[in-house]
Write an enzyme that holds these catalytic residues in place. Structure first.
Site, short mmCIF file in Angstrom:
data_model
loop_
_atom_site.label_atom_id
_atom_site.label_comp_id
_atom_site.label_asym_id
_atom_site.label_seq_id
_atom_site.Cartn_x
_atom_site.Cartn_y
_atom_site.Cartn_z
N SER A 1 -6.72 5.51 -0.91
CA SER A 1 -7.06 4.20 -1.46
C SER A 1 -8.58 4.01 -1.44
O SER A 1 -9.25 4.33 -0.44
CB SER A 1 -6.41 3.09 -0.64
OG SER A 1 -5.00 3.24 -0.64
N GLN B 1 -4.97 -1.97 -7.25
CA GLN B 1 -5.61 -1.03 -6.33
C GLN B 1 -6.03 0.22 -7.08
O GLN B 1 -5.27 0.77 -7.86
CB GLN B 1 -4.67 -0.64 -5.19
CG GLN B 1 -5.33 0.28 -4.14
CD GLN B 1 -4.39 0.65 -3.02
OE1 GLN B 1 -3.89 1.76 -2.95
NE2 GLN B 1 -4.14 -0.29 -2.11
N ASP C 1 0.81 -1.20 0.00
CA ASP C 1 0.00 0.00 0.00
C ASP C 1 0.85 1.26 0.00
O ASP C 1 0.36 2.35 -0.30
CB ASP C 1 -0.94 -0.01 1.21
CG ASP C 1 -2.10 0.96 1.07
OD1 ASP C 1 -2.62 1.09 -0.05
OD2 ASP C 1 -2.46 1.61 2.06
#
Length: 286
Positions: free
Chosen positions: A229, A279, A205
């Site tokens: 995100s 993502q 991430d």
């Protein structure tokens, strides 16, 4: 063990408070919001704690699909409520809600599989320099007078090395969505395959949306940049250790409407494709 790594492991050590309910804390992020990779990893570990044990081997997570629904508050404990959706002969499915104040900040479905034989193929790894030939990317952050720079530069649990010039302080001179990053934990980890897979989710991430910024000639220090995100999907293909060098071969197939998609193929030092990540994030410029 590195104090940086131990700090993350302590945070990921969630407490079981009910049959399918767990509680966890958060890392002290400078902006006061829960780090997305942390809550992903905790939600996966909560789900894994409800998976039945098998013989001759365990059921390991092979995929997760999650949505970040609200920003989390680092000062409020997180409750992880797990729903046992299915326990089949080979596969197990769980839905996990990460809750604060009764409201979900993350909703995630994860799937686990008993190790089995089957078809086997993979893409070839890219040809890039070894991590020992590349400077530590976070070194540029240690002297930066910025709370996030100080946190990741001094307390980041992962050694991150960008093959292409990093974009922490300024945009890259070449606009491209191609990015390669070597990454590993800064100390040895326990021999727990589920923990290693959770730490891959935790670590990625930090970099997975960078190809979106790189493609559009911007960097993390760009004034007015807003990134968050939105969702996360990850597939684990083969066993891997988060305390050994892993290469993230990244790209960004699309950006539109204030959203950008980042993808990554993760290879170990031997060239095995161990994971694939996608993502989508909110990416807004002034």
């Amino acid at each position: 063990m590195s104090s940086r790594v131990q700090r993350v492991l302590d945070t990921l050590s969630i407490e079981q408070v009910g049959r399918d309910e767990f509680q966890g804390s958060s890392l002290p992020m400078p902006h006061g919001r829960v780090y997305g990779g942390q809550v992903l990893a905790q939600a996966l570990l909560a789900a894994a704690a409800t998976v039945p044990e098998d013989r001759p081997g365990p059921r390991l997570p092979h995929s997760v699909h999650g949505y970040f629904l609200r920003p989390g508050d680092i000062d409020v404990p997180i409750t992880f409520a797990v729903e046992r959706m299915r326990d089949g002969r080979s596969f197990t499915a769980r839905r996990t809600h990460a809750l604060q104040g009764g409201q979900p900040i993350l909703s995630m479905i994860s799937s686990f599989q008993l190790e089995q034989p089957g078809l086997d193929h993979q893409d070839a790894p890219p040809d890039v320099p070894d991590p020992e030939e590349i400077a530590v990317s976070g070194d540029v952050l240690t002297a930066l007078d910025h709370p996030l720079g100080t946190f990741w530069g001094r307390y980041g649990a992962f050694d991150i090395r960008h093959v292409e010039p990093q974009i922490y302080l300024r945009p890259a001179t070449r606009r491209t969505d191609v990015q390669h990053v070597w990454m590993k934990a800064r100390g040895p980890l326990p021999d727990d395959e589920v923990l290693h897979r959770a730490l891959l989710a935790y670590a990625c991430d930090q970099v997975v949306l960078e190809p979106v910024l790189r493609r559009h000639g911007t960097g993390w220090a760009t004034p007015g940049l807003s990134v968050a995100s939105l969702d996360h999907a990850m597939w684990w293909h083969r066993k891997a250790r988060a305390d050994e060098w892993l290469l993230y071969a990244q790209a960004s197939p699309s950006a539109q409407g204030g959203r950008g998609l980042g993808t990554a193929q993760v290879f170990d030092r031997g060239g095995a494709l161990v994971a694939t990540i996608a993502q989508e994030g909110m990416v807004r410029l002034p």
